[in-house]
Design a protein around this motif. Structure first.
Motif, mmCIF file in Angstrom:
data_model
loop_
_atom_site.group_PDB
_atom_site.id
_atom_site.type_symbol
_atom_site.label_atom_id
_atom_site.label_comp_id
_atom_site.label_asym_id
_atom_site.label_seq_id
_atom_site.Cartn_x
_atom_site.Cartn_y
_atom_site.Cartn_z
ATOM 1 N N LYS A 144 -12.914 4.667 -9.675
ATOM 2 C CA LYS A 144 -12.836 6.128 -9.735
ATOM 3 C C LYS A 144 -13.843 6.744 -8.764
ATOM 4 O O LYS A 144 -14.803 6.081 -8.336
ATOM 5 C CB LYS A 144 -13.129 6.620 -11.152
ATOM 6 N N ARG A 192 -16.436 9.926 -8.391
ATOM 7 C CA ARG A 192 -17.118 11.032 -9.078
ATOM 8 C C ARG A 192 -17.469 12.085 -8.037
ATOM 9 O O ARG A 192 -18.238 11.818 -7.091
ATOM 10 C CB ARG A 192 -18.375 10.516 -9.775
ATOM 11 N N GLU A 193 -16.899 13.266 -8.227
ATOM 12 C CA GLU A 193 -17.084 14.351 -7.266
ATOM 13 C C GLU A 193 -18.562 14.743 -7.168
ATOM 14 O O GLU A 193 -19.314 14.679 -8.144
ATOM 15 C CB GLU A 193 -16.265 15.574 -7.692
ATOM 16 N N GLY A 212 -19.879 12.068 -2.872
ATOM 17 C CA GLY A 212 -19.627 11.671 -4.246
ATOM 18 C C GLY A 212 -19.938 10.187 -4.433
ATOM 19 O O GLY A 212 -20.325 9.486 -3.494
ATOM 20 N N CYS A 244 -18.670 2.922 -18.051
ATOM 21 C CA CYS A 244 -18.648 3.199 -16.615
ATOM 22 C C CYS A 244 -19.824 2.505 -15.918
ATOM 23 O O CYS A 244 -20.946 2.493 -16.449
ATOM 24 C CB CYS A 244 -18.731 4.703 -16.355
ATOM 25 N N THR A 294 -21.884 2.780 -12.506
ATOM 26 C CA THR A 294 -22.129 3.636 -11.356
ATOM 27 C C THR A 294 -22.634 2.785 -10.199
ATOM 28 O O THR A 294 -23.637 2.081 -10.330
ATOM 29 C CB THR A 294 -23.166 4.721 -11.683
#
Length: 400
Positions: free
Chosen positions: A7, A9-10, A18, A32, A34
């Motif tokens: 994914k 992340r904005e 991002g 999640c 990161t």
């Protein structure tokens, strides 16, 4: 069934980059991860959930980030397979924890440092030093840049071999570093940190026969009889060399850590640092002559190699080794000895003298410590020590 989704992340502020994240779902849990991969929104393919691969994108980071994402996904898939094969209950927390730990260990430098620390904790100091030397060499090749173990491929290892060759290392020295790195890599494979790709299959990891290091008995005799009363430092280096020869080529590290209690009932008994094998040697008059020259040693050690109350005995031993070898080179010039004279030459010389004296190869082989050191030590451990003492007496008598 565990699922992995990449994914984006904005960014919180327009114009910023991002972050790429991984969403792991399994066992009624979603977690999640990161990553450290930062990308501008215009560089992200929202339909494929991967960075754009348009060659017109002016960013050198994109190809590397894409490779890293694909590598991470392969690692996550491997972790899930491993946990599934163990037939134990696990959830997204277990996958995430294993991934975070593995990605840290997957760094070659980190994994090697962790291995070195474990070796030190287990008392394998000498092995830790060889691993440290290999790490220092490879770090120099990489100019300080770490590399994931998954990316340690044949191209990288062949480039490292070329780097070592360009820096003047001989095949045996190159092989030394390659064997250490290969052993470390195999440890990582066994631990499940990386998959076996056989990156060392195109480089040399054998051992070439080296030039003969042994001195003939005539030169040993000259060395023993050399007048050095005006140079105590040279005399000390000569005495340590001769004592090593008298002690059947005892290695310098074993001599340095030889305790006074090792000498008992006119015999010296010790365990080799390298193999842990116990050896016993009859204390001959030649040995006693040298030992009696240094009676004031206040430490627990038999020889004055490691000073009393020194904080780092390993460092003291290495410094003494460097100092003695430097002085042996001075002595070599005095005696017109062309063989590079070091403490290790005493070990080769005793083995060569043993062969020249007609001692059977099953007692001691030429080149002990190289082609057949293991075999030689097996024979030494199985024979009656009187046989070896007799062999030693034959060698020492040839000096008369």
């Amino acid at each position: 069934m565990a699922t992995i989704k990449v994914k984006f992340r904005e960014p919180s502020m327009p114009g910023n980059k991002g972050t790429v994240i991984y969403r792991i779902s399994h066992g009624n849990k979603t977690r999640c991860i990161t990553t450290s991969y930062l990308i501008h929104p215009a560089q992200w393919n929202y339909r494929r959930n991967m960075p754009l691969t348009d060659i017109n994108m002016k960013s050198s980071d994109i190809p590397e980030i894409t490779r890293n994402i694909n590598r991470d996904i392969r690692l996550l898939e491997r972790i899930i397979r491993t946990l599934s094969d163990r037939a134990v209950t696990f959830d997204a927390d277990d996958i995430t924890e294993r991934f975070n730990r593995t990605t840290t260990e997957n760094s070659l430098f980190n994994f090697m440092n962790a291995t070195i620390n474990r070796l030190i904790q287990n008392g394998r100091i000498r092995t830790s030093e060889t691993y440290t030397a290999a790490l220092r060499s490879f770090r120099k090749f990489r100019e300080g840049r770490d590399i994931p173990l998954d990316e340690l491929d044949t191209d990288t290892i062949e480039a490292y071999e070329a780097f070592l060759r360009a820096n003047g290392l001989v095949p045996n020295s190159i092989s030394f570093y390659m064997r250490i790195l290969r052993a470390l890599y195999n440890r990582a494979v066994e631990a499940g940190i990386t998959q076996q790709q056989k990156p060392f299959r195109h480089v040399y990891t054998g051992i070439d026969k080296t030039v003969k290091r042994a001195l003939p008995i005539s030169k040993i005799r000259q060395l023993r009889n050399l007048e050095l009363s005006q140079s105590p430092a040279l005399a000390y280096a000569r005495d340590i060399f001769m004592l090593s020869f008298y002690l059947r080529g005892m290695s310098f590290i074993d001599m340095a850590f030889l305790r006074k209690t090792a000498l008992h009932n006119n015999r010296i008994t010790y365990r080799r640092h390298k193999t842990g094998q116990q050896l016993t040697i009859a204390c001959t008059p030649e040995m006693k002559t040298i030992l009696n020259r240094y009676p004031g040693n206040a430490s627990d050690y038999l020889l004055p190699i490691i000073p009393l109350h020194v904080t780092d005995e390993r460092k003291a031993y290495r410094n003494q080794s460097y100092s003695i070898n430097r002085r042996l080179k001075q002595i070599a010039v005095m005696l017109d000895i062309t063989t590079p004279l070091t403490l290790y030459v005493a070990r080769h010389s005793w083995a060569s003298a043993a062969k020249d004296s007609g001692i059977p190869i099953n007692i001691i082989s030429q080149g002990m410590g190289h082609d057949s050191e293991t075999t030689t030590q097996i024979y030494l451990s199985s024979l009656d020590t009187s046989v070896i003492d007799h062999a030693n007496s034959l060698i020492l008598s040839s000096l008369l």
